[in-house]
Scaffold this motif. Structure first.
Motif, mmCIF file in Angstrom:
data_model
loop_
_atom_site.group_PDB
_atom_site.id
_atom_site.type_symbol
_atom_site.label_atom_id
_atom_site.label_comp_id
_atom_site.label_asym_id
_atom_site.label_seq_id
_atom_site.Cartn_x
_atom_site.Cartn_y
_atom_site.Cartn_z
ATOM 1 N N HIS A 156 1.011 -0.950 0.182
ATOM 2 C CA HIS A 156 -0.135 0.267 0.163
ATOM 3 C C HIS A 156 0.854 1.307 -0.058
ATOM 4 O O HIS A 156 1.905 1.299 0.887
ATOM 5 N N GLY A 157 0.249 1.807 -0.562
ATOM 6 C CA GLY A 157 1.965 3.173 -0.669
ATOM 7 C C GLY A 157 2.145 3.778 -2.002
ATOM 8 O O GLY A 157 3.829 4.452 -1.715
ATOM 9 N N TRP A 158 2.797 1.860 -2.467
ATOM 10 C CA TRP A 158 3.837 2.625 -3.171
ATOM 11 C C TRP A 158 4.067 2.706 -4.240
ATOM 12 O O TRP A 158 3.258 2.812 -5.185
ATOM 13 N N TYR A 159 4.935 2.974 -5.225
ATOM 14 C CA TYR A 159 5.032 3.293 -6.538
ATOM 15 C C TYR A 159 4.229 2.797 -7.740
ATOM 16 O O TYR A 159 3.134 1.820 -7.484
ATOM 17 N N SER A 160 3.502 3.839 -7.744
ATOM 18 C CA SER A 160 2.152 3.168 -8.616
ATOM 19 C C SER A 160 2.240 1.802 -9.558
ATOM 20 O O SER A 160 1.079 1.390 -9.458
ATOM 21 N N PRO A 161 2.933 1.436 -10.038
ATOM 22 C CA PRO A 161 3.171 0.771 -11.380
ATOM 23 C C PRO A 161 3.094 -0.123 -10.255
ATOM 24 O O PRO A 161 2.711 -1.170 -10.664
ATOM 25 N N VAL A 162 3.796 -0.804 -9.272
ATOM 26 C CA VAL A 162 3.377 -1.335 -8.380
ATOM 27 C C VAL A 162 1.950 -2.097 -8.018
ATOM 28 O O VAL A 162 1.919 -3.301 -8.188
ATOM 29 N N VAL A 163 1.287 -0.412 -7.548
ATOM 30 C CA VAL A 163 0.182 -1.338 -6.727
ATOM 31 C C VAL A 163 -0.711 -1.658 -8.703
ATOM 32 O O VAL A 163 -1.914 -2.714 -7.850
ATOM 33 N N SER A 164 -0.749 -0.832 -8.945
ATOM 34 C CA SER A 164 -1.508 -1.340 -10.477
ATOM 35 C C SER A 164 -1.690 -2.794 -11.045
ATOM 36 O O SER A 164 -2.313 -3.588 -11.440
ATOM 37 N N ALA A 165 -0.327 -2.844 -11.202
ATOM 38 C CA ALA A 165 0.477 -4.491 -11.167
ATOM 39 C C ALA A 165 -0.482 -5.642 -10.871
ATOM 40 O O ALA A 165 -1.071 -6.810 -10.884
ATOM 41 N N ILE A 166 -0.537 -5.236 -9.421
ATOM 42 C CA ILE A 166 -1.432 -6.426 -7.958
ATOM 43 C C ILE A 166 -2.218 -6.596 -8.329
ATOM 44 O O ILE A 166 -3.175 -7.554 -8.334
ATOM 45 N N GLU A 167 -3.139 -5.291 -8.269
ATOM 46 C CA GLU A 167 -4.667 -4.520 -8.248
ATOM 47 C C GLU A 167 -5.211 -5.927 -10.000
ATOM 48 O O GLU A 167 -6.103 -6.011 -10.418
ATOM 49 N N ALA A 168 -3.963 -5.687 -11.245
ATOM 50 C CA ALA A 168 -4.553 -6.160 -12.606
ATOM 51 C C ALA A 168 -4.265 -7.069 -12.459
ATOM 52 O O ALA A 168 -4.331 -7.760 -13.560
ATOM 53 N N THR A 169 -3.652 -8.331 -11.704
ATOM 54 C CA THR A 169 -3.424 -9.549 -11.586
ATOM 55 C C THR A 169 -4.562 -10.386 -11.082
ATOM 56 O O THR A 169 -5.190 -9.834 -10.217
ATOM 57 N N GLU A 170 -5.347 -11.401 -11.843
ATOM 58 C CA GLU A 170 -6.719 -12.067 -11.408
ATOM 59 C C GLU A 170 -5.985 -13.001 -10.068
ATOM 60 O O GLU A 170 -4.795 -13.539 -10.102
ATOM 61 N N ALA A 171 -6.459 -12.947 -8.953
ATOM 62 C CA ALA A 171 -6.299 -13.710 -7.599
ATOM 63 C C ALA A 171 -5.841 -15.001 -7.494
ATOM 64 O O ALA A 171 -5.076 -15.062 -6.902
ATOM 65 N N SER A 172 -6.368 -15.623 -8.560
ATOM 66 C CA SER A 172 -6.685 -17.264 -8.567
ATOM 67 C C SER A 172 -5.297 -17.446 -8.923
ATOM 68 O O SER A 172 -4.970 -18.773 -8.703
ATOM 69 N N THR A 173 -4.217 -16.897 -10.091
ATOM 70 C CA THR A 173 -3.259 -16.841 -10.344
ATOM 71 C C THR A 173 -1.670 -16.250 -9.951
ATOM 72 O O THR A 173 -0.797 -17.290 -10.192
ATOM 73 N N ILE A 174 -1.996 -16.148 -8.924
ATOM 74 C CA ILE A 174 -0.804 -15.764 -7.824
ATOM 75 C C ILE A 174 -0.247 -16.595 -7.131
ATOM 76 O O ILE A 174 -0.966 -17.558 -6.795
ATOM 77 N N LEU A 175 1.045 -16.735 -7.495
ATOM 78 C CA LEU A 175 1.117 -18.544 -6.845
ATOM 79 C C LEU A 175 2.650 -17.503 -5.733
ATOM 80 O O LEU A 175 2.587 -16.215 -4.977
ATOM 81 N N ALA A 176 2.579 -18.686 -4.819
ATOM 82 C CA ALA A 176 3.174 -17.792 -3.469
ATOM 83 C C ALA A 176 4.510 -19.345 -3.557
ATOM 84 O O ALA A 176 3.913 -20.341 -3.372
ATOM 85 N N HIS A 177 5.472 -18.849 -3.110
ATOM 86 C CA HIS A 177 6.723 -20.199 -2.470
ATOM 87 C C HIS A 177 7.500 -19.383 -1.064
ATOM 88 O O HIS A 177 7.960 -18.204 -1.717
ATOM 89 N N ASP A 178 7.694 -20.347 -0.570
ATOM 90 C CA ASP A 178 9.414 -20.123 0.491
ATOM 91 C C ASP A 178 10.564 -20.301 -0.272
ATOM 92 O O ASP A 178 10.229 -21.257 -1.379
ATOM 93 N N ILE A 179 10.886 -19.630 -0.785
ATOM 94 C CA ILE A 179 12.437 -19.127 -1.498
ATOM 95 C C ILE A 179 13.629 -20.226 -0.456
ATOM 96 O O ILE A 179 13.816 -19.261 0.874
#
Length: 388
Positions: free
Chosen positions: A249-272
């Motif tokens: 929240h409040g970061w550089y606007s393309p960061v927030v825009s990219a998250i908002e534009a992504t289909e929620a069900s397609t977001i991947l998550a991993h321990d690195i």
């Protein structure tokens, strides 16, 4: 006179490393069978950066032109603060001239499709086949699968990733090393993000977290977020998008825009995670390749590149008639390079995931002070390398 029987290789794993190995061996005249434990060949919805060293290796496999046609060249790459202020711009254009090729970003599914098409002549990829053992003799090795099937070969190559069954069978269990952060990744079509980063991308660095975004071409962008967190606490699929919007929240606007534009069900998550380097990759007529041999953190974007390099070197070494000797030569040639990149990837991760404000200030000042020449000299041994 009878014809000379082609030697036979079995590749376990149909990821980037396994497919490149199959193609590289096929080009050297081998018969190759590829086995994949997954039920189908479906790459996760994310992107991959292929630096100059990876592109040159793909050129040797005859695939560089196709990757350049489908992927997007990295024309510029910026490092920014969390709110978008430029810290430094990386010398992508200078590097492209120096190395004779740009780096490219490509969707993993597109890269996999190119590789699969490339090895069609080598034979089909067999899915839903879990390798469990290999029985060796002086004459060859028998690959044994969970469904009871067996296949003879001259060599078995474990390209089955960080959780490699071949590695565990050859060298026993070893724990993964947690990096201290998780990653979430996605692909989206977003006008603001695309316009801000057409032909390149950026990484924005904040306290204990960062966000990277790269153009995939055709109006698509690939992004990742790395967030310091305890191991094993990944947000469930239905909470990933909202958690990302909270974290950034409040970061550089393309960061927030990219998250908002992504289909929620397609977001991947991993321990690195990665693993400590091991002293050997090979035993007799069996060896490891890519993440099975040297899993590394993604901070230098070299995981896929090193697997492709492995594939080229392994096929060249296997021109030698003595397979155990060839495998020994392969790991001797590759091990110092990959171990160095494993170490550098961990070091880079510590630097970009800093939380302490004073250390962050010092890091940003240091990055801003780096000349193009100094940056290029630092990474020249990695991306300026030309595999033979």
């Amino acid at each position: 006179m009878g014809t000379v029987k082609k030697r036979k290789a079995i590749v376990i794993g149909a990821g980037i490393g396994g497919l490149c190995t199959a193609l590289s061996l096929h080009l050297q005249g081998w018969r190759v069978s590829v086995y994949e434990k997954a039920k189908s060949l479906r790459e996760a919805g994310a992107g991959i950066v292929l630096a100059a060293n990876a592109m040159k290796a793909l050129d040797l496999l005859g695939l560089g032109a196709k990757v350049r046609n489908v992927g997007a060249p990295v024309i510029h790459a910026d490092i920014r603060t969390w709110d978008g202020k430029i810290i430094t711009s990386l010398p992508a254009a200078i590097q492209a001239v120096r190395y004779g090729t740009q780096s490219y970003v490509i969707h993993r599914a597109d890269l996999q499709s190119i590789l699969v098409q490339g090895i069609t002549a080598a034979g089909p990829i067999q899915t839903n086949k879990q390798w469990i053992d290999g029985k060796q003799s002086d004459q060859g090795v028998i690959a044994i699968f969970e469904d009871g099937t067996q296949e003879d070969a001259d060599v078995v190559i474990g390209a089955d990733g960080i959780h490699s069954a071949v590695r565990e069978r050859l060298f026993g269990q070893s724990p993964v090393r947690y990096s201290g952060y998780i990653a979430l990744r996605g692909v989206c079509s977003n006008e603001e993000a695309h316009n801000a980063n057409d032909g390149g991308g950026f990484e924005a660095l904040g306290p204990g977290k960062r966000f990277g975004l790269s153009s995939l071409g055709n109006g698509r962008v690939f992004w990742f977020a790395a967030i310091n967190a305890p191991q094993g606490i990944l947000p469930p699929v239905e909470e990933r998008k909202s958690e990302l919007l909270r974290q950034f929240h409040g970061w550089y606007s393309p960061v927030v825009s990219a998250i908002e534009a992504t289909e929620a069900s397609t977001i991947l998550a991993h321990d690195i995670v990665d693993r400590p380097p091991i002293p050997r990759w090979s035993s007799g007529r069996m060896t490891l390749l890519g993440d099975a041999a040297h899993p590394m953190l993604p901070n230098l974007g070299q995981g896929g590149a090193q697997a492709i390099e492995d594939a080229v070197v392994l096929a060249r070494c296997l021109q030698h008639p003595d397979i155990p000797a060839a495998l020994s030569a392969y790991e001797k040639e590759r091990m110092a390079r990959t171990n160095r990149i494993v170490r550098m990837s961990r070091s880079m991760g510590r630097m970009v995931q800093l939380e302490n404000p004073l250390l962050i200030y010092g890091r940003n000042k240091l990055l801003a002070s780096l000349s193009d020449a100094r940056f290029i000299s630092r990474f020249d041994p990695i991306i300026g390398f030309e595999v033979q």
